[in-house]
Design a protein around this motif. Sequence first.
Motif, mmCIF file in Angstrom:
data_model
loop_
_atom_site.group_PDB
_atom_site.id
_atom_site.type_symbol
_atom_site.label_atom_id
_atom_site.label_comp_id
_atom_site.label_asym_id
_atom_site.label_seq_id
_atom_site.Cartn_x
_atom_site.Cartn_y
_atom_site.Cartn_z
ATOM 1 N N CYS A 19 -4.302 -3.898 -14.924
ATOM 2 C CA CYS A 19 -3.325 -3.212 -14.075
ATOM 3 C C CYS A 19 -3.467 -3.730 -12.651
ATOM 4 O O CYS A 19 -4.585 -3.765 -12.104
ATOM 5 C CB CYS A 19 -3.554 -1.700 -14.122
ATOM 6 N N ILE A 58 -2.595 -2.348 -9.863
ATOM 7 C CA ILE A 58 -2.610 -1.278 -8.867
ATOM 8 C C ILE A 58 -4.034 -0.738 -8.768
ATOM 9 O O ILE A 58 -4.634 -0.347 -9.766
ATOM 10 C CB ILE A 58 -1.623 -0.154 -9.239
ATOM 11 N N PHE A 59 -4.562 -0.713 -7.528
ATOM 12 C CA PHE A 59 -5.955 -0.357 -7.301
ATOM 13 C C PHE A 59 -6.042 0.827 -6.340
ATOM 14 O O PHE A 59 -5.329 0.867 -5.330
ATOM 15 C CB PHE A 59 -6.725 -1.538 -6.695
ATOM 16 N N ARG A 60 -6.919 1.769 -6.636
ATOM 17 C CA ARG A 60 -7.211 2.857 -5.707
ATOM 18 C C ARG A 60 -8.298 2.384 -4.747
ATOM 19 O O ARG A 60 -9.323 1.820 -5.171
ATOM 20 C CB ARG A 60 -7.642 4.105 -6.465
ATOM 21 N N ASN A 85 -7.723 7.762 -1.310
ATOM 22 C CA ASN A 85 -6.827 7.937 -2.454
ATOM 23 C C ASN A 85 -5.553 7.102 -2.348
ATOM 24 O O ASN A 85 -4.683 7.205 -3.218
ATOM 25 C CB ASN A 85 -6.467 9.416 -2.613
ATOM 26 N N GLY A 124 0.645 5.774 0.029
ATOM 27 C CA GLY A 124 -0.183 6.962 0.207
ATOM 28 C C GLY A 124 0.200 7.713 1.462
ATOM 29 O O GLY A 124 0.786 7.142 2.398
ATOM 30 N N SER A 156 -8.734 0.005 -14.063
ATOM 31 C CA SER A 156 -10.027 0.499 -14.521
ATOM 32 C C SER A 156 -10.673 -0.609 -15.333
ATOM 33 O O SER A 156 -10.046 -1.153 -16.254
ATOM 34 C CB SER A 156 -9.873 1.760 -15.379
ATOM 35 N N VAL A 205 0.845 -1.190 0.000
ATOM 36 C CA VAL A 205 0.000 0.000 0.000
ATOM 37 C C VAL A 205 0.883 1.243 0.000
ATOM 38 O O VAL A 205 1.923 1.284 0.669
ATOM 39 C CB VAL A 205 -0.945 0.008 1.216
ATOM 40 N N HIS A 210 -11.957 3.233 -5.378
ATOM 41 C CA HIS A 210 -12.599 2.522 -6.473
ATOM 42 C C HIS A 210 -12.962 1.093 -6.065
ATOM 43 O O HIS A 210 -13.980 0.558 -6.510
ATOM 44 C CB HIS A 210 -11.687 2.519 -7.693
ATOM 45 N N GLU A 241 -3.333 2.413 -13.429
ATOM 46 C CA GLU A 241 -4.289 2.244 -12.334
ATOM 47 C C GLU A 241 -5.464 1.435 -12.855
ATOM 48 O O GLU A 241 -5.947 1.675 -13.960
ATOM 49 C CB GLU A 241 -4.761 3.592 -11.808
ATOM 50 N N THR A 267 -3.296 3.785 -2.722
ATOM 51 C CA THR A 267 -3.299 2.732 -3.735
ATOM 52 C C THR A 267 -2.633 1.477 -3.182
ATOM 53 O O THR A 267 -1.809 1.549 -2.253
ATOM 54 C CB THR A 267 -2.566 3.165 -5.015
#
Length: 378
Positions: free
Chosen positions: A233, A235-237, A190, A76, A226, A74, A240, A224, A192
């Motif tokens: 990808c 990598i996830f926010r 926010n 951020g 989607s 993680v 989302h 990111e 990731t």
Amino acid sequence: MTLYKQAIGCCKRFLHYAFDYETPKTLVIPSLGVGFVFRFTQFLVVMYVVGYVCVVQKAYQDTDTVISTVTTKVKGFAFTNTSDTEPRFWDVADYIIPPQSDHSFFVLTNMVVTPKQVQSHCPELPSPSTTCVDDCNCVEGRSDPRGNGIQTGLCENYSTTARTCEVLSWCPLEIDTKLPEHALLVAAENFTVLIKNSITYPKFNFHRRNILPHVNSSYLKRCEFSRLTDPHCPIFRLKHIVSEAGEDFQDMAVKGGVLGILIDWSCDLDWWAGECLPKYSFRRLDNKHPVNNVAPGYNFRFAKYYKAADGEETRTLIKAYGIRFDVIVFGTAGRFSIVPTIVNLGAALSFLSLVRREMFRLASETRSLQQTQNNTSH
């Protein structure tokens, strides 16, 4: 001589039984109804075998269950400055608790802090089992699992209006009813997470990663997840993830919860192996009942310990609220194998043979009925 003839007779009967070839009797019934039922039943059997067994169930394949490993990272930063807490900068070492976990990670979003606790004597928090009038209501050495310590046998003033039994505990006691109405780490939405997932199907000696072969470090720095534009990808926010699970991050962050990140590796290895790709989905796992919402969310306690210059030990107790993300990997792979193919082909032929036998019986009964009717008319 008689025994000799009997032996010869037994041998002949055995040879006939072992080597005689039998063929079914063919009976032709000039009936459109019977013929239609026969062909329609055969059609249903063939459609079942081809459509359901072969296409849907893929019963011609041998299967294996996925074995996987997952690691997460993680990233951020956040800054908090509220009336209840001092200004503070947060990085990943502050809000990821514990730093490493098996197939899951926890992100701190809210908390109740009780600072400068020391082992001492203090009045218990008021409740029906702890309120008292005098020392006779308190039992020395008694401990209530729902309480905060071990009673000393004394009844003390908790406030100007309430008296409670004194306990040996970490004082001052935690008051966890003063939970902030809004999440402390609002910026956590926010953050990731990079999910690294490696899987194998040992029966087929097949290995794969969710970081695909064409991915390089520069791509990971800018991609990111989607579902529409970049579904592979890794990598996830966090915002989302929660949104795709049908939840609101800020609402869930107040009292916490448990979310599942589901990775489906179901693959058909008869096709090009490059098409075996992970499929992601997200779901809330803990119960969120709109009416009976007792003990909601997800929380736990941990403490940070300090020792003063005089040797006295103190601690800061933290009741942490947050979202635990469980990464759940599942899947089944199939590849053509001659053994299940022969087994299911034999089952299909048995079905057809059974249909033929039943239709022969029906045709025989129909012919007998027709002959009976003809004899009656004559």
